[in-house]
Scaffold this motif. Structure first.
Motif, PDB file in Angstrom:
ATOM      1  N   VAL A   1       4.050  -6.746   7.281  1.00  0.00           N
ATOM      2  CA  VAL A   1       2.654  -6.306   7.285  1.00  0.00           C
ATOM      3  C   VAL A   1       2.230  -5.893   8.690  1.00  0.00           C
ATOM      4  O   VAL A   1       1.538  -4.885   8.865  1.00  0.00           O
TER       5      VAL A   1
ATOM      6  N   THR B   1       0.977  -2.265   9.663  1.00  0.00           N
ATOM      7  CA  THR B   1      -0.360  -2.131  10.250  1.00  0.00           C
ATOM      8  C   THR B   1      -0.331  -1.229  11.471  1.00  0.00           C
ATOM      9  O   THR B   1      -1.239  -0.417  11.676  1.00  0.00           O
TER      10      THR B   1
ATOM     11  N   SER C   1       0.495   2.526   9.954  1.00  0.00           N
ATOM     12  CA  SER C   1      -0.261   3.145   8.865  1.00  0.00           C
ATOM     13  C   SER C   1      -1.750   2.839   9.004  1.00  0.00           C
ATOM     14  O   SER C   1      -2.155   1.667   8.981  1.00  0.00           O
TER      15      SER C   1
ATOM     16  N   VAL D   1      -2.998   0.916   5.817  1.00  0.00           N
ATOM     17  CA  VAL D   1      -2.725  -0.526   5.819  1.00  0.00           C
ATOM     18  C   VAL D   1      -3.612  -1.219   6.855  1.00  0.00           C
ATOM     19  O   VAL D   1      -4.163  -2.285   6.593  1.00  0.00           O
TER      20      VAL D   1
END
Length: 150
Positions: free
Chosen positions: A58, A62, A65, A68
């Motif tokens: 994640v 992050t 993107s 995200v």
């Protein structure tokens, strides 16, 4: 210690909601692994590895993107500007005037009218801006904050 070194400084810094949840989940998995006679070593290592992997994935997404990042991170919110509380933002973040006034006093100002702006940062801290530069557009996220004032 190995898990903290693997996940990086994000785990030890001010946490966003996702990092906080993963850190608590790692602690819970570790406690279950240590205290439960039903949990095998493989199960404990697998659970902690999956959580660390999820956090790394994640955080990697992050950084790469915007979509995200928008889901995971909050944006700064203008709560007070030039003598006016921005009530819409205060309601969104569930903050009351007294909490803003307390932060202002903790920064050494007698009253909220002594500052130009109060911004709720992405990590939950309140930034107190005592003077705004001649070019207000220098403030981060200024265009979005302009919409909040109107």
């Amino acid at each position: 210690m190995i898990i903290l070194r693997t996940t990086g400084q994000r785990t030890l810094a001010k946490l966003n909601a996702f990092d906080f949840i993963v850190t608590v989940a790692i602690g819970s998995a570790f406690a279950s692994f240590i205290l439960s006679s039903n949990t095998t070593v493989v199960d404990g290592i697998t659970a902690m590895g999956a959580l660390v992997g999820l956090q790394l994935m994640v955080s990697w997404l992050t950084v790469r993107s915007d979509f995200v990042k928008k889901i995971i991170k909050n944006e700064p919110r203008l709560l007070y500007y030039n003598g006016q509380y921005i009530m819409g933002n205060m309601k969104k973040v569930r903050m009351i005037k007294e909490e803003i006034e307390q932060s202002v006093r903790l920064q050494g100002y007698l009253k909220v009218e002594d500052v130009n702006a109060v911004i709720l940062e992405t990590d939950g801290r309140l930034s107190i801006i005592s003077t705004v530069s001649e070019d207000e557009n220098e403030l981060p996220y200024w265009e979005q904050m302009q919409k909040d004032i109107k």
